[in-house]
Design a protein around this motif. Sequence first.
Motif, PDB file in Angstrom:
ATOM      1  N   ASN A 117      81.759  43.224   5.428  1.00 37.12           N
ATOM      2  CA  ASN A 117      82.127  44.471   4.760  1.00 37.12           C
ATOM      3  C   ASN A 117      82.630  45.548   5.707  1.00 37.12           C
ATOM      4  N   ILE A 118      82.087  45.594   6.916  1.00 37.13           N
ATOM      5  CA  ILE A 118      82.444  46.662   7.845  1.00 37.13           C
ATOM      6  C   ILE A 118      83.550  46.239   8.799  1.00 37.13           C
ATOM      7  N   TYR A 119      83.465  44.987   9.267  1.00 35.85           N
ATOM      8  CA  TYR A 119      84.413  44.546  10.301  1.00 35.85           C
ATOM      9  C   TYR A 119      85.443  43.535   9.781  1.00 35.85           C
ATOM     10  N   ASN A 120      85.413  43.290   8.456  1.00 33.91           N
ATOM     11  CA  ASN A 120      86.432  42.461   7.800  1.00 33.91           C
ATOM     12  C   ASN A 120      86.496  41.033   8.341  1.00 33.91           C
ATOM     13  N   ILE A 121      85.329  40.488   8.712  1.00 32.17           N
ATOM     14  CA  ILE A 121      85.262  39.087   9.116  1.00 32.17           C
ATOM     15  C   ILE A 121      85.193  38.218   7.858  1.00 32.17           C
ATOM     16  N   SER A 122      85.962  37.135   7.836  1.00 32.90           N
ATOM     17  CA  SER A 122      85.950  36.248   6.674  1.00 32.90           C
ATOM     18  C   SER A 122      84.570  35.610   6.519  1.00 32.90           C
ATOM     19  N   GLU A 123      84.025  35.672   5.302  1.00 28.33           N
ATOM     20  CA  GLU A 123      82.692  35.121   5.087  1.00 28.33           C
ATOM     21  C   GLU A 123      82.668  33.606   5.222  1.00 28.33           C
ATOM     22  N   ASN A 124      83.826  32.965   5.153  1.00 26.27           N
ATOM     23  CA  ASN A 124      83.884  31.510   5.337  1.00 26.27           C
ATOM     24  C   ASN A 124      83.563  31.098   6.772  1.00 26.27           C
ATOM     25  N   ARG A 125      83.582  32.050   7.688  1.00 29.00           N
ATOM     26  CA  ARG A 125      83.307  31.750   9.091  1.00 29.00           C
ATOM     27  C   ARG A 125      81.840  31.946   9.445  1.00 29.00           C
ATOM     28  N   LEU A 126      81.042  32.351   8.471  1.00 30.09           N
ATOM     29  CA  LEU A 126      79.656  32.700   8.744  1.00 30.09           C
ATOM     30  C   LEU A 126      78.699  31.942   7.835  1.00 30.09           C
ATOM     31  N   GLU A 127      77.682  31.347   8.438  1.00 26.24           N
ATOM     32  CA  GLU A 127      76.597  30.721   7.700  1.00 26.24           C
ATOM     33  C   GLU A 127      75.299  31.435   8.049  1.00 26.24           C
ATOM     34  N   THR A 128      74.313  31.347   7.192  1.00 29.87           N
ATOM     35  CA  THR A 128      73.043  32.028   7.455  1.00 29.87           C
ATOM     36  C   THR A 128      71.873  31.074   7.250  1.00 29.87           C
ATOM     37  N   GLU A 129      70.793  31.398   7.942  1.00 33.29           N
ATOM     38  CA  GLU A 129      69.585  30.578   7.873  1.00 33.29           C
ATOM     39  C   GLU A 129      68.395  31.471   8.192  1.00 33.29           C
ATOM     40  N   GLY A 130      67.255  31.178   7.607  1.00 31.38           N
ATOM     41  CA  GLY A 130      66.033  31.914   7.906  1.00 31.38           C
ATOM     42  C   GLY A 130      64.943  30.972   8.368  1.00 31.38           C
ATOM     43  N   LYS A 131      64.279  31.312   9.458  1.00 28.95           N
ATOM     44  CA  LYS A 131      63.206  30.452   9.979  1.00 28.95           C
ATOM     45  C   LYS A 131      61.850  31.154   9.961  1.00 28.95           C
ATOM     46  N   GLY A 132      61.808  32.348   9.396  1.00 29.17           N
ATOM     47  CA  GLY A 132      60.526  33.027   9.264  1.00 29.17           C
ATOM     48  C   GLY A 132      59.819  33.193  10.591  1.00 29.17           C
ATOM     49  N   GLU A 133      58.531  32.856  10.588  1.00 25.03           N
ATOM     50  CA  GLU A 133      57.707  32.992  11.786  1.00 25.03           C
ATOM     51  C   GLU A 133      57.530  31.666  12.523  1.00 25.03           C
ATOM     52  N   SER A 134      58.301  30.643  12.153  1.00 27.07           N
ATOM     53  CA  SER A 134      58.038  29.279  12.628  1.00 27.07           C
ATOM     54  C   SER A 134      58.403  29.039  14.089  1.00 27.07           C
ATOM     55  N   ASN A 135      59.283  29.864  14.668  1.00 28.59           N
ATOM     56  CA  ASN A 135      59.716  29.646  16.057  1.00 28.59           C
ATOM     57  C   ASN A 135      59.467  30.886  16.913  1.00 28.59           C
ATOM     58  N   PRO A 136      58.208  31.242  17.175  1.00 26.37           N
ATOM     59  CA  PRO A 136      57.940  32.443  17.977  1.00 26.37           C
ATOM     60  C   PRO A 136      58.320  32.223  19.443  1.00 26.37           C
ATOM     61  N   VAL A 137      58.696  33.324  20.097  1.00 24.80           N
ATOM     62  CA  VAL A 137      58.996  33.262  21.536  1.00 24.80           C
ATOM     63  C   VAL A 137      57.972  34.070  22.325  1.00 24.80           C
ATOM     64  N   ALA A 138      56.999  34.674  21.611  1.00 23.74           N
ATOM     65  CA  ALA A 138      55.974  35.470  22.281  1.00 23.74           C
ATOM     66  C   ALA A 138      54.720  35.477  21.414  1.00 23.74           C
ATOM     67  N   ASP A 139      53.669  36.081  21.943  1.00 19.21           N
ATOM     68  CA  ASP A 139      52.384  36.143  21.268  1.00 19.21           C
ATOM     69  C   ASP A 139      52.450  37.101  20.080  1.00 19.21           C
ATOM     70  N   ASN A 140      52.081  36.626  18.902  1.00 20.11           N
ATOM     71  CA  ASN A 140      52.133  37.453  17.704  1.00 20.11           C
ATOM     72  C   ASN A 140      50.928  38.366  17.535  1.00 20.11           C
ATOM     73  N   THR A 141      50.029  38.395  18.521  1.00 22.94           N
ATOM     74  CA  THR A 141      48.854  39.255  18.403  1.00 22.94           C
ATOM     75  C   THR A 141      49.053  40.616  19.051  1.00 22.94           C
ATOM     76  N   SER A 142      50.153  40.814  19.775  1.00 21.86           N
ATOM     77  CA  SER A 142      50.410  42.085  20.447  1.00 21.86           C
ATOM     78  C   SER A 142      51.648  42.748  19.853  1.00 21.86           C
TER      79      SER A 142
END
Length: 519
Positions: free
Chosen positions: A479-504
């Motif tokens: 919408n802002i930068y006029n990139i064709s949506e056909n060039r973009l895919e999306t995915e959600g991984k939630g909390e399944s792949n942390p890179v740090a401690d989730n207690t801090s």
Amino acid sequence: MKFPKNALSILLFWMVTLFLTSTIQAQTKQIKRPKNSVGISSVDTFVNESFDLYDKVYKYDGYAAAGTPLEDEDIDVLEDALDDLSGLSESAPDILGDLDGASVLKQGKATLQINRAKKALNYSIKTAKELLLGQREREEKDEENDTASNKPSNDSEESDSNSDSNESDTEASNEPVNISDNLEVYSKFDFVPGDKLLFFDDFSQDFIGDFPSKWNTNASGEVVKIGDIGNWFELKSGYGVYFIPNVKNLPEDYTIEFDILTKGLGGQTSSTARFNVILSDNDKFDEGSQHYAYISIPVGQYGAFSLRARNFFNRNTGDINTDIKADIRKEVLNQPHISISVTKNRYRLWINQTKYVDIPRFIQELNVLKYVKFHINNFKDGEEHLYISNLKVTEGGVDLRRKLLSEGKVSTNGILFDSGSANIKPQSYGIIRQISQVLMQDENIKLNIIGHTDADGTDDANLKLSKSRADAVKQALVNIYNISENRLETEGKGESNPVADNTSTDGKAKNRRVEFIKI
């Protein structure tokens, strides 16, 4: 305030005289009240109250156009309306802070309606004064603008799916702000946070009423909870009082971000009331021993006071001793986001999306300013308050564009969202802008956008939220930068792949991230 009775008689005489003359021109075209609410209570109330008063004044303006004299009670109504109009007009800046956290489109719609209401207020104030003083007279151009023409009107209301109207949610061509204006501002915002988190504190792990555990001071302060916008640290005003977060060994390239919130500021606030952000060579309770540099942000409201830039190196006044003219009074009242970028010698500072400071040689000696400190002074004790939250310090130096092109993927926690939602915070658009530049440079590149969350909440909720956030980033690129949506895919991984401690707090901030991977 009521006019004296003899003044009312004089005014009534002039009004009757005016109505009997032939100089009255056709009434201006009516500004249409928005049909739908925005969903932000303060905005909707402001708009409705503005148009309620506008409708009263417009009615009496119609009497003037028709040559119908006003009765005494009509004048009383106009006097009361004028008082209400003045107060309502002054409240307009205060509601702008309520737009923070809303989606870009909702902010745009709210801004459009606020400006339409302000246009109605301006008309109402001017017209009510002229009616009361017997000076109401239109210019020829107003009548000409109201004549029918074959040109489509832009002074129309938003479309209603249940009607046959072709009206759109656009205002007249002289409307100062609209949705696309906001998007254009975001598209040019060029602040990019660093890629390695050094420090983060939103005070969510501190007890209300305590001094924050990751800070130090030579005075006092406490964490407070404000409404539904979370925990904030209140700084105390005083000469020689400093607040120092546990940030050590700042690198050559880094960024600092935080939000501030003010309370009790007004026309009586001192012109010397200021909020200072200091880069220092030590963690003591002073500006610095041999080297320091600071930006001083004014908070006074009765005048437009300058930002100040000062630097000191080798115990001497540095090359920079500058007052930077800027009117930031509205920003100060409406929970501004402060962004600072230090790239070796260069220092830049943004307030919201506007860059106010860009000094190429502000840091005259490298690798000596290792600490950040905060200081406020000349606030009235118990009346005027300043709070800080969401302090984030990150090491910079990595160009996300080059990394994405060379390595095929990049991960960033610099794209920020409102808590528990997919609304992108405006300060995140610098990163999205960089990603768009890669896509515009090579039209063959396609990206998978992957959202990640921390572990707060349920697995299912976080999985859904991470996908929604990835979708929001995709829509910003489209919408802002006029990139064709056909060039973009999306995915959600939630909390399944942390890179740090989730207690801090720091660990959670690192886990809330967005990845871009070339397909």
